[in-house]
Design a protein around this motif. Sequence first.
Motif, short mmCIF file in Angstrom:
data_model
loop_
_atom_site.label_atom_id
_atom_site.label_comp_id
_atom_site.label_asym_id
_atom_site.label_seq_id
_atom_site.Cartn_x
_atom_site.Cartn_y
_atom_site.Cartn_z
N LYS A 1 0.97 -5.87 1.55
CA LYS A 1 -0.37 -6.42 1.65
C LYS A 1 -0.34 -7.79 2.34
O LYS A 1 0.61 -8.56 2.15
CB LYS A 1 -1.00 -6.53 0.26
CG LYS A 1 -1.24 -5.16 -0.37
CD LYS A 1 -2.03 -5.26 -1.66
CE LYS A 1 -2.27 -3.89 -2.25
NZ LYS A 1 -3.07 -3.95 -3.50
N LYS B 1 0.84 -1.19 0.00
CA LYS B 1 0.00 0.00 0.00
C LYS B 1 0.88 1.25 0.00
O LYS B 1 1.85 1.32 0.77
CB LYS B 1 -0.91 -0.02 1.23
CG LYS B 1 -1.91 -1.17 1.22
CD LYS B 1 -2.61 -1.34 2.55
CE LYS B 1 -1.74 -2.03 3.57
NZ LYS B 1 -2.44 -2.40 4.80
N TYR C 1 -1.52 6.15 4.52
CA TYR C 1 -1.65 5.59 3.19
C TYR C 1 -2.32 6.58 2.25
O TYR C 1 -3.22 7.33 2.64
CB TYR C 1 -2.45 4.28 3.23
CG TYR C 1 -1.77 3.18 4.00
CD1 TYR C 1 -0.46 2.81 3.69
CD2 TYR C 1 -2.39 2.53 5.05
CE1 TYR C 1 0.19 1.81 4.38
CE2 TYR C 1 -1.75 1.52 5.76
CZ TYR C 1 -0.45 1.17 5.42
OH TYR C 1 0.19 0.18 6.12
N THR D 1 -1.47 1.03 -5.07
CA THR D 1 -0.57 -0.11 -4.93
C THR D 1 0.80 0.24 -5.49
O THR D 1 0.91 0.79 -6.59
CB THR D 1 -1.12 -1.34 -5.66
OG1 THR D 1 -2.35 -1.73 -5.05
CG2 THR D 1 -0.15 -2.51 -5.57
#
Length: 445
Positions: free
Chosen positions: A182, A111, A120, A157
């Motif tokens: 992840k 992330k 994030y 991502t």
Amino acid sequence: MAEVKAPAKPKKKVSPGVQALRDVVEEVYAEAREAKLRGEPVGWSSSKFPCELAEAFGLHVVYPENQAAGVAANRDGEIMCQAAEDLGYDNDICGYARISLAYAAGKRAAKKMDPKTGEYVIDPNSGKPLKDENGKVVIDPATGKPKKDPKTMKPYTVLEDLNEIAALPDGPEKERRAASVKSYRQMIMPQPDFVLCCNNICNCMTKWYENIARMHNIPLVMIDIPYNDTVDVHESNVKYIRAQFDKAIKQLEKISGRKFDEKKFEEACKNANRTAQAWLKVCDFLQYKPAPMSGFDLFNHMADVVTARGRVKAAEAFELLAKELEENVKTGNSTLPFPEKYRVMFEGIPCWPKLPALFKPLKENGVNVTAVVYAPAFGFVYNGLDEMVRAYCKAPNSVCIEQGVDWREGICKANKVDGVLVHYNRSCKPWSGYMAEMQRRFTKI
């Protein structure tokens, strides 16, 4: 105007059989992770390597093909494939292999994090529309577009490297980067201490697993299955493969530190046969018209027949699912969420991240997938070692095209299909390479 928050959604209920199958896969991965922490060897295996051999030694084994499919289904396949290409692997090779090779090299989907805030960075294109308490989509008055449910929005991502993280000094940065990786099952699969390779499913396996063995400097146990130009397996091929089984057993004795136990091997064979019989029974329920399930269900359950065929729990779970499907036939129910109007065979490797997109037009037109070549290929029953050898020869990379045509013709007739849906996946050369010829022969039938 105050924003209306969507009520918490209850978890989607699944049948006991489906839940049992999910639990089996989770258990295989969890046990492998725990074994790794204890310092026990964990292996990576190709999907149609004789699992009975590893089971006889009580070795923990996971399957990169299943892992790659899961990574792709989680929409992380592209970034992992690119990572493999950046390592020097050609973008023309198998997508499963590229994902696996990148993973073996320590690359991980992670992330995206703001280094200044430690938070994030959310992708504004992610997430589902926000709905009110009546189930209606909430429209943003400023834009006139549906609002996104913040609970479903996800970070961008990015690619992370475990080797770089490990080299960092202990501290907040190391912790943050490690936490950003992840954490779904396929992204936390333990690295291999040995690899088990059988090229019956695909010749790409050979170099794929050789590269992993070289990368980690670990043992490679190889079973070479020759191509059969006739329907029957040549006796010379049986002797050749059995000799390789003997060599593999010696290698596994060295890896496990245990002597080969004939009784445990027989028990593994018994479990594998029982699982295969139950799996094939589940597949056969697609012959009913209308079918008591969606053919897409088989894609979801394939992980069990690959990862746990030699385990009694997998057999029990498939037997439970078969009972549920039998009840569906009696009651007229189905896992298919729409009325079945047409029936097709699905030919080829599924495009895992795009299965929902494929399912949508099928649903709109009442089309159910009632025949799948990919799934029954992992269910086979045998009696004795010679039959076991011959069973492992019945795979795409080792059977002649005539037999392949017969298989497909038989399943189309038995499962009463109205047509064939062909998916050309250039990533899988053995499967898609002969599709054009298969289509020509089918057209003549």
